[in-house]
Design an enzyme around this catalytic site. Sequence first.
Site, short mmCIF file in Angstrom:
data_model
loop_
_atom_site.label_atom_id
_atom_site.label_comp_id
_atom_site.label_asym_id
_atom_site.label_seq_id
_atom_site.Cartn_x
_atom_site.Cartn_y
_atom_site.Cartn_z
N GLN A 1 0.80 -1.22 0.00
CA GLN A 1 0.00 0.00 0.00
C GLN A 1 0.83 1.27 0.00
O GLN A 1 0.34 2.33 -0.38
CB GLN A 1 -0.95 0.01 1.20
CG GLN A 1 -2.02 -1.07 1.12
CD GLN A 1 -2.96 -1.04 2.30
OE1 GLN A 1 -2.71 -1.67 3.32
NE2 GLN A 1 -4.03 -0.28 2.19
N HIS B 1 -1.85 -5.49 -12.95
CA HIS B 1 -1.32 -5.37 -14.30
C HIS B 1 -2.07 -6.23 -15.32
O HIS B 1 -2.06 -5.93 -16.51
CB HIS B 1 0.17 -5.74 -14.31
CG HIS B 1 1.02 -4.81 -13.51
ND1 HIS B 1 2.16 -5.21 -12.84
CD2 HIS B 1 0.90 -3.48 -13.25
CE1 HIS B 1 2.70 -4.18 -12.23
NE2 HIS B 1 1.94 -3.12 -12.45
N ASP C 1 2.15 0.55 -8.03
CA ASP C 1 3.50 0.59 -8.60
C ASP C 1 4.38 1.64 -7.93
O ASP C 1 5.57 1.42 -7.71
CB ASP C 1 3.45 0.86 -10.10
CG ASP C 1 2.89 -0.31 -10.90
OD1 ASP C 1 2.58 -1.35 -10.28
OD2 ASP C 1 2.77 -0.19 -12.14
N ARG D 1 3.89 -0.01 13.15
CA ARG D 1 3.61 -1.33 12.59
C ARG D 1 3.68 -1.24 11.07
O ARG D 1 2.91 -0.52 10.45
CB ARG D 1 2.21 -1.82 13.03
CG ARG D 1 1.91 -3.20 12.47
CD ARG D 1 0.49 -3.66 12.73
NE ARG D 1 0.25 -4.87 11.96
CZ ARG D 1 -0.89 -5.20 11.40
NH1 ARG D 1 -1.95 -4.41 11.52
NH2 ARG D 1 -1.01 -6.32 10.72
N HIS E 1 1.25 -9.30 4.76
CA HIS E 1 0.08 -8.43 4.63
C HIS E 1 -0.39 -8.48 3.17
O HIS E 1 -0.32 -7.48 2.44
CB HIS E 1 0.41 -7.00 5.07
CG HIS E 1 -0.79 -6.18 5.42
ND1 HIS E 1 -0.91 -5.46 6.60
CD2 HIS E 1 -1.94 -5.95 4.75
CE1 HIS E 1 -2.07 -4.83 6.62
NE2 HIS E 1 -2.72 -5.11 5.50
N ASN F 1 -1.56 -10.97 8.59
CA ASN F 1 -2.59 -9.96 8.82
C ASN F 1 -3.93 -10.41 8.25
O ASN F 1 -4.04 -10.73 7.06
CB ASN F 1 -2.20 -8.64 8.15
CG ASN F 1 -3.24 -7.55 8.40
OD1 ASN F 1 -3.32 -6.99 9.49
ND2 ASN F 1 -4.05 -7.26 7.39
N GLU F 2 -4.95 -10.45 9.11
CA GLU F 2 -6.33 -10.71 8.72
C GLU F 2 -6.51 -11.94 7.81
O GLU F 2 -6.84 -11.82 6.63
CB GLU F 2 -6.93 -9.47 8.04
CG GLU F 2 -6.99 -8.27 8.94
CD GLU F 2 -7.61 -7.04 8.30
OE1 GLU F 2 -7.96 -6.10 9.04
OE2 GLU F 2 -7.75 -7.03 7.05
N ASN G 1 -7.72 -6.30 14.88
CA ASN G 1 -8.11 -5.21 13.99
C ASN G 1 -9.62 -5.04 14.10
O ASN G 1 -10.36 -6.02 13.95
CB ASN G 1 -7.76 -5.52 12.53
CG ASN G 1 -6.27 -5.49 12.26
OD1 ASN G 1 -5.47 -5.19 13.14
ND2 ASN G 1 -5.89 -5.81 11.04
N TYR H 1 -12.92 -2.27 13.03
CA TYR H 1 -13.36 -1.05 12.36
C TYR H 1 -14.85 -0.75 12.54
O TYR H 1 -15.24 0.40 12.67
CB TYR H 1 -13.08 -1.15 10.85
CG TYR H 1 -11.62 -1.06 10.49
CD1 TYR H 1 -11.03 0.16 10.24
CD2 TYR H 1 -10.84 -2.21 10.42
CE1 TYR H 1 -9.68 0.26 9.90
CE2 TYR H 1 -9.49 -2.13 10.10
CZ TYR H 1 -8.92 -0.89 9.84
OH TYR H 1 -7.58 -0.82 9.52
N GLU I 1 -5.09 -2.42 14.46
CA GLU I 1 -5.65 -1.49 13.48
C GLU I 1 -6.99 -0.97 13.97
O GLU I 1 -7.83 -1.75 14.43
CB GLU I 1 -5.87 -2.14 12.10
CG GLU I 1 -4.62 -2.41 11.30
CD GLU I 1 -4.93 -3.02 9.94
OE1 GLU I 1 -6.02 -2.74 9.38
OE2 GLU I 1 -4.09 -3.78 9.43
#
Length: 494
Positions: A38, A58, A71, A96, A141, A185-186, A325, A327, A397
Site C-alpha cells: 500500500q 497489471h 507501482d 507497525r 500483509h 494480517n487478517e 483489527n 473497524y 488497526e
Amino acid sequence: MCSRAVVIVLALTRALEVACLKNFPPGFRFGAASAAYQIEGGWNVSDKGESIWDHIVHTRPGFVADLSTGDEACDSYHLWEEDLKILEELGVDFYRFSISWPRLLPNGFSNHISEDGCRYYSALIDGLLARGIAPVVTLYHWDLPQNLQNLGGWTNPLVVEWFADYARVAFFLFADRVNTWITINEPCFVCDGAYRDIIAPGLKDHEIGALLCTKHVLLAHAVAYRIYDEEYKPIYGGEVSITNQEFWLEPKTEADLELTLLAREYAFSRYTYPIFSAEGGWPPTLKAYMARKSEQEGYPRSRLPALTPEEIQMIKGSFDFFALNHYTSRTVRALKPGEQPGHYMFESVEEVGAVLESKEQWASDGSEWLKVNPEGLRHNLNLTRQLYGDVRILITENGCSSADTLNDTGRVSYIRDYLEQVLLSIEDGIKVIGYTAWSLMDNFEWRDGYQTRFGLHAVDFTDPRRTRTAKASAKYYRNVMRSRSLHVDHKIEL
C-alpha cells in the site's frame, strides 16, 4: 415530561462515566500502521519479485475501482526517511509495518535473499530505533509472491513450509532489533476475501479453496510462532501473534441469536478459536454445522478440513498476545427465501445464511461499509476475554476513511470515540496494552485504489515527491499521545 427526565438522567450518567475516565495506564502504547504494497511502490526495483497484487493490477486493471496500481503508491521505498520524519513528529511509541515477501525473497523461496530488500528493511528498522520508535513487523500483509500462487498459493499444503522458511529468514535478519512480530494480517481476508474475488489473487472458490487456505494459514502461523519461540525468544525475549479482523456482530432480533453466534464462528472464530481457546481445534458448533451441511451437499467428508491431533496441538497456544483489527459493526438476520446474499463480510456470511446490516444510527464518513459504532469495540474486547480468558490485547488497526481534506473532523471524532471505548474497556478489567491507528498516511487502499483516504497524513499523489502533510487527526492523535489521556468535549444535548 417523564421521557425528558429519562433523557436527562441518561445524559448525565453518560457524562459522569466519561468524566471519570482515567489516563491511559503506564505502559500503554500508541502506534500507527501501514502495509508494504500500500505504501512502498518500487514494485520492480532491483531484484524484487512479482507479488499477487503486482500481478492482478497489471493483468486485470478493472479490478481496482480507479484503475490505479501500487507501482509507486507513497513511494516509501525511496522516501522512507520522510516516513520516519512524520512518525517522529507524530510521537508514536511504535510503528507497525509489513515486509514484502517478494522484496526480501524475490522468488518466494529462501535460497535467494535480496541484499537490496534486506538493506531497505534494515535501514528502516535502524531509523525507527534511533528515534525511540519500536518496530512492530508483520510478515504477511496480502502480498504473496506470484510464483508461489502459481503453485497453488495458500491452498497448497507446502505453503506452510514456504512461509516457515520466509519467517526464519526474517527472524535471522531482524530479530535482534524487532521484539514484536505479527505473522499474518487478517487471515479472514487472506482466505475468504481472496477466494471470493475481493482481494488478490481474485479467485472464486469459497466452498473449498477458502477453507483449505484457512487450515494452511493457521499451520503456517503456528510453525512460524514455534520457530521464534524455540530459537529466538530465549535470546531476545520478543513476542509473536497473528492479527485477526473482527466486526462486532449482534442479532437483529432475539430470534437471530443462534445465527449470530454461528456467523461469528464462521467469519472470525474460525481463525481465533484454534489458536486462543483452551480446547483447540475448530469451533465446535461450526464444525458440526459444516459436517451436516457438507453431507447434505453430497460431499464424502466435511468441506472444513480435518485437523489431526498433532496439528491441533501445534496451533493451540501459538500466541503471546491477542492482536485485534476492528473497524465496524453489523446486525445479523437470516437470509430470506429467494434473497441473494450480498458482499461477503460487509453484507453477508453466505455460508451460514446470514445477512449483515447496520442500524440507522450507525453513520458512515468516507466509506459506506464502515459504519461507526464505537461501543462495538468495547463489546468485542469483552467478548475476547469471555472466549479466551484474561489475554493481553493489542489493537493493531483501528481507523476510518474520511473526505479528502486536511480538516478531517470525522476521523478526529472516530479516533476520540473509539479510544474512549478502549479506556472504558480497561476499566472493565480488559488487558488492552496498546492502540494502533490505521493508517499513518493515505495510500493504495486495495480495491478502492486512491479514492479512499484512511491516513493521518495526506499524500499528494500528483507530486513526484509524494509530499506528506499532517491532517487535523494527526494533530489530535499526537496530543492524546503526549498527554496520555483522552480529551473529550462533554456536551450534553437535552
